[in-house]
Write a protein that holds these residues in place. Structure first.
Motif, PDB file in Angstrom:
ATOM      1  N   GLY A   1      46.215  40.171  42.229  1.00  0.00           N
ATOM      2  CA  GLY A   1      45.537  41.001  41.439  1.00  0.00           C
ATOM      3  C   GLY A   1      46.299  42.774  41.547  1.00  0.00           C
ATOM      4  N   ILE A   2      47.757  42.129  42.431  1.00  0.00           N
ATOM      5  CA  ILE A   2      49.047  43.151  42.251  1.00  0.00           C
ATOM      6  C   ILE A   2      49.604  42.733  41.394  1.00  0.00           C
ATOM      7  N   ALA A   3      49.983  41.260  41.498  1.00  0.00           N
ATOM      8  CA  ALA A   3      50.855  40.760  40.215  1.00  0.00           C
ATOM      9  C   ALA A   3      49.734  40.950  38.635  1.00  0.00           C
ATOM     10  N   PHE A   4      48.611  40.313  38.523  1.00  0.00           N
ATOM     11  CA  PHE A   4      47.928  41.010  37.863  1.00  0.00           C
ATOM     12  C   PHE A   4      47.847  42.601  37.297  1.00  0.00           C
ATOM     13  N   LEU A   5      48.359  43.532  37.812  1.00  0.00           N
ATOM     14  CA  LEU A   5      47.977  44.868  37.658  1.00  0.00           C
ATOM     15  C   LEU A   5      49.727  45.228  36.697  1.00  0.00           C
ATOM     16  N   ALA A   6      50.680  44.517  37.479  1.00  0.00           N
ATOM     17  CA  ALA A   6      52.156  44.240  37.390  1.00  0.00           C
ATOM     18  C   ALA A   6      52.586  43.864  35.339  1.00  0.00           C
ATOM     19  N   TRP A   7      51.161  42.404  35.242  1.00  0.00           N
ATOM     20  CA  TRP A   7      51.269  42.086  34.346  1.00  0.00           C
ATOM     21  C   TRP A   7      51.190  43.338  33.218  1.00  0.00           C
ATOM     22  N   LEU A   8      49.222  43.606  33.295  1.00  0.00           N
ATOM     23  CA  LEU A   8      48.655  45.111  32.165  1.00  0.00           C
ATOM     24  C   LEU A   8      49.819  45.791  32.091  1.00  0.00           C
ATOM     25  N   ASN A   9      50.539  46.283  32.915  1.00  0.00           N
ATOM     26  CA  ASN A   9      51.646  47.186  33.385  1.00  0.00           C
ATOM     27  C   ASN A   9      53.218  47.309  32.200  1.00  0.00           C
ATOM     28  N   GLY A  10      52.967  45.814  31.889  1.00  0.00           N
ATOM     29  CA  GLY A  10      54.382  45.917  31.200  1.00  0.00           C
ATOM     30  C   GLY A  10      55.686  45.574  31.901  1.00  0.00           C
ATOM     31  N   ALA A  11      55.813  45.461  33.479  1.00  0.00           N
ATOM     32  CA  ALA A  11      56.217  45.197  34.369  1.00  0.00           C
ATOM     33  C   ALA A  11      56.874  43.589  34.406  1.00  0.00           C
ATOM     34  N   GLN A  12      56.382  42.733  33.465  1.00  0.00           N
ATOM     35  CA  GLN A  12      56.833  41.577  33.571  1.00  0.00           C
ATOM     36  C   GLN A  12      55.448  40.928  32.484  1.00  0.00           C
ATOM     37  N   SER A  13      55.925  39.701  31.756  1.00  0.00           N
ATOM     38  CA  SER A  13      55.903  39.451  30.484  1.00  0.00           C
ATOM     39  C   SER A  13      54.428  38.689  30.539  1.00  0.00           C
ATOM     40  N   HIS A  14      54.415  37.842  31.989  1.00  0.00           N
ATOM     41  CA  HIS A  14      53.672  36.664  31.658  1.00  0.00           C
ATOM     42  C   HIS A  14      52.750  37.126  33.424  1.00  0.00           C
ATOM     43  N   PHE A  15      51.541  36.146  33.156  1.00  0.00           N
ATOM     44  CA  PHE A  15      51.275  36.662  34.257  1.00  0.00           C
ATOM     45  C   PHE A  15      50.951  35.036  35.326  1.00  0.00           C
ATOM     46  N   ILE A  16      52.399  34.859  35.934  1.00  0.00           N
ATOM     47  CA  ILE A  16      52.512  33.342  36.107  1.00  0.00           C
ATOM     48  C   ILE A  16      52.960  33.519  38.107  1.00  0.00           C
ATOM     49  N   MET A  17      52.725  33.268  38.607  1.00  0.00           N
ATOM     50  CA  MET A  17      53.241  33.694  40.534  1.00  0.00           C
ATOM     51  C   MET A  17      53.165  32.621  41.047  1.00  0.00           C
ATOM     52  N   PRO A  18      54.033  32.132  42.020  1.00  0.00           N
ATOM     53  CA  PRO A  18      54.576  31.431  42.797  1.00  0.00           C
ATOM     54  C   PRO A  18      53.912  30.522  43.120  1.00  0.00           C
ATOM     55  N   ALA A  19      53.923  29.623  43.227  1.00  0.00           N
ATOM     56  CA  ALA A  19      53.333  28.495  44.124  1.00  0.00           C
ATOM     57  C   ALA A  19      51.948  28.233  42.672  1.00  0.00           C
ATOM     58  N   GLY A  20      52.133  29.160  41.239  1.00  0.00           N
ATOM     59  CA  GLY A  20      50.311  29.329  40.438  1.00  0.00           C
ATOM     60  C   GLY A  20      49.658  29.968  40.833  1.00  0.00           C
ATOM     61  N   PHE A  21      50.156  30.673  42.257  1.00  0.00           N
ATOM     62  CA  PHE A  21      48.991  32.205  42.994  1.00  0.00           C
ATOM     63  C   PHE A  21      48.005  32.864  42.231  1.00  0.00           C
ATOM     64  N   GLN A  22      48.410  32.513  41.201  1.00  0.00           N
ATOM     65  CA  GLN A  22      47.194  33.642  39.849  1.00  0.00           C
ATOM     66  C   GLN A  22      46.247  32.822  40.102  1.00  0.00           C
ATOM     67  N   SER A  23      46.172  31.968  39.871  1.00  0.00           N
ATOM     68  CA  SER A  23      44.577  30.692  40.038  1.00  0.00           C
ATOM     69  C   SER A  23      44.332  31.382  41.337  1.00  0.00           C
ATOM     70  N   ALA A  24      44.245  32.101  42.130  1.00  0.00           N
ATOM     71  CA  ALA A  24      43.812  31.897  43.111  1.00  0.00           C
ATOM     72  C   ALA A  24      42.086  32.609  43.310  1.00  0.00           C
ATOM     73  N   ARG A  25      42.156  33.396  42.205  1.00  0.00           N
ATOM     74  CA  ARG A  25      40.917  34.266  41.574  1.00  0.00           C
ATOM     75  C   ARG A  25      40.520  34.173  40.547  1.00  0.00           C
ATOM     76  N   GLU A  26      38.967  34.813  40.369  1.00  0.00           N
ATOM     77  CA  GLU A  26      38.342  34.119  39.011  1.00  0.00           C
ATOM     78  C   GLU A  26      38.008  35.595  38.389  1.00  0.00           C
ATOM     79  N   ILE A  27      37.900  35.211  37.048  1.00  0.00           N
ATOM     80  CA  ILE A  27      38.280  35.650  36.040  1.00  0.00           C
ATOM     81  C   ILE A  27      37.096  36.915  36.053  1.00  0.00           C
ATOM     82  N   THR A  28      36.067  37.223  36.450  1.00  0.00           N
ATOM     83  CA  THR A  28      34.886  38.708  36.826  1.00  0.00           C
ATOM     84  C   THR A  28      35.833  39.231  38.127  1.00  0.00           C
ATOM     85  N   HIS A  29      36.929  38.777  39.097  1.00  0.00           N
ATOM     86  CA  HIS A  29      37.194  39.556  39.369  1.00  0.00           C
ATOM     87  C   HIS A  29      38.381  40.377  38.811  1.00  0.00           C
ATOM     88  N   TYR A  30      39.110  39.077  38.106  1.00  0.00           N
ATOM     89  CA  TYR A  30      40.583  40.392  37.305  1.00  0.00           C
ATOM     90  C   TYR A  30      39.606  40.960  36.090  1.00  0.00           C
TER      91      TYR A  30
END
Length: 389
Positions: A325-354
């Motif tokens: 969720g921390i990285a997701f908000l950084a992506w939404l806010n333009g702090a990074q150009s993608h929503f990719i995390m070390p170890a593919g951790f972005q897959s740890a939460r579901e779309i309803t959560h996001y």
């Protein structure tokens, strides 16, 4: 307007309010010490074998995010669990992160405080079978942090619970480490909701006995302890614990559910902050602390209250996946150009959560660029077979 999935299995139209807070430096000195624990931005073009290899870090954006926090008067908790220590980020990467961050901090005009996590994660658990090995592992990381100019946070280690250490074992280990620390350190009590391998920390599964053991270590080493960060998501326990701390030793709340009340305090005692949530809500956090420093409690609550629901969603069980969720908000806010995390951790939460994080971040006024946030949320929805109305 986007059609967002809900927890009851439906789609619900949602339009952003478009009323973000503007990040800025505080106008007065803050009366609470506040560390935001920051994440690491991946370099997806350089990433190889993300589940098994070392992470590829986008250093420019990782460090730019830290400057953004410092610009708002916040301190930084570096290379902590928010940076995926032990969950995608190894010690070699963490050490480079610490060294790069400390070099950047020395150039920042506000002279920000930076505290860095020292642990034992460069050694496999099967090589940490006794207290001497655990002490030596901690010493290696403490030395690297002190050489870089950072304040040491003694992160909770999985190694002590793994060997079944009792309270006496914790005392021997921490007494040794604290006795040789260059400057006062911050202790770290991370509950098993954040990391199940830390169950029974301080030598007992009984919270009262564990508290007694931790407080005895602090009392015996009060000149070497700046404070203790507690992340147990238990407001009553934290309030009772901080009332027992020796004078001059801070309680740094790591309670991402109850931080607003704990930081405000009860009129006699208050907590400071060392929170992953503050990286997600930095403008609201910084401006709320500014209001508190001016004794403006109404503005403090008006700014922080909407963030609590957001933080509770980000840190929902299984809590250890909050980093997504921390990285997701950084992506939404333009702090990074993608929503990719070390170890593919972005897959740890579901779309309803996001989707829920998106709604609550808007209501908390921490979506800095609403148009960009809507565009990127739409991209994520499309990846899941959903999309605009």
């Amino acid at each position: 307007m986007l059609n967002l999935p809900t927890y009851d299995g439906t789609l619900e139209p949602y339009a952003l309010t478009g009323d973000p807070l503007i990040p800025r430096a505080p106008k007065v000195a803050l009366t609470r010490t506040a560390f935001a624990a920051a994440h690491v931005v991946s370099d997806p073009m350089a990433e190889r074998a993300p589940w098994t290899g070392r992470p590829a870090v986008d250093w420019d954006n990782t460090l730019r995010f830290r400057h953004w926090l410092w610009d708002q008067g916040l301190g930084l908790a570096e290379a902590m669990d928010t940076a995926q220590r032990g969950m995608g980020v190894d010690w070699q990467t963490a050490r480079e992160l610490i060294e790069r961050t400390m070099a950047e901090a020395r150039t920042h005009p506000l002279g920000p405080r930076v505290a860095c996590g020292a642990g034992t994660d460069h050694m496999a658990l099967d090589h940490l079978r006794d207290e001497a090995a655990i002490i030596a592992a901690y010493e290696t990381q403490m030395a690297a942090i002190e050489a870089a100019g950072g304040q040491v946070i003694l992160m909770a280690t999985r190694a002590l619970p793994a060997i079944g250490a009792g309270a006496d074992g914790y005392t021997r280990v921490y007494d040794r480490l604290l006795s040789q620390a260059k400057d006062p350190v911050i202790l770290h009590w991370l509950g098993d909701m954040f990391d199940p391998a830390l169950a029974g920390y301080w030598g007992s599964p009984d919270i009262a006995a564990a508290s007694d053991a931790a407080l005895a270590i602090i009392e015996a080493n009060r000149g070497k302890v700046d404070g203790i960060k507690i992340s147990l998501l238990d407001q009553a326990h934290e309030e009772a614990f901080r009332a027992r701390l020796p004078e001059g030793v801070r309680l740094y709340t790591g309670d991402d559910f109850n931080y607003a009340a704990l930081i405000e305090g009860d009129g006699t005692h208050h907590s400071h902050a060392l929170l992953g949530a503050f990286a997600a809500i930095a403008p609201a956090a910084a401006q709320a602390l500014e209001a508190l420093a001016q004794d403006d409690h109404d503005t403090y609550h008006a700014l922080l209250a909407p963030t609590v629901a957001l933080s509770r969603e980000i840190f929902k069980a299984p809590t250890q996946f909050y980093k997504a969720g921390i990285a997701f908000l950084a992506w939404l806010n333009g702090a990074q150009s993608h929503f990719i995390m070390p170890a593919g951790f972005q897959s740890a939460r579901e779309i309803t959560h996001y989707a829920q994080v998106y709604r609550l971040a808007d209501r908390a006024r921490v979506l800095a660029r609403p148009d960009l946030a809507e565009k990127r949320m739409d991209q994520l929805l499309a990846l899941h077979g959903l999309g605009k109305e």
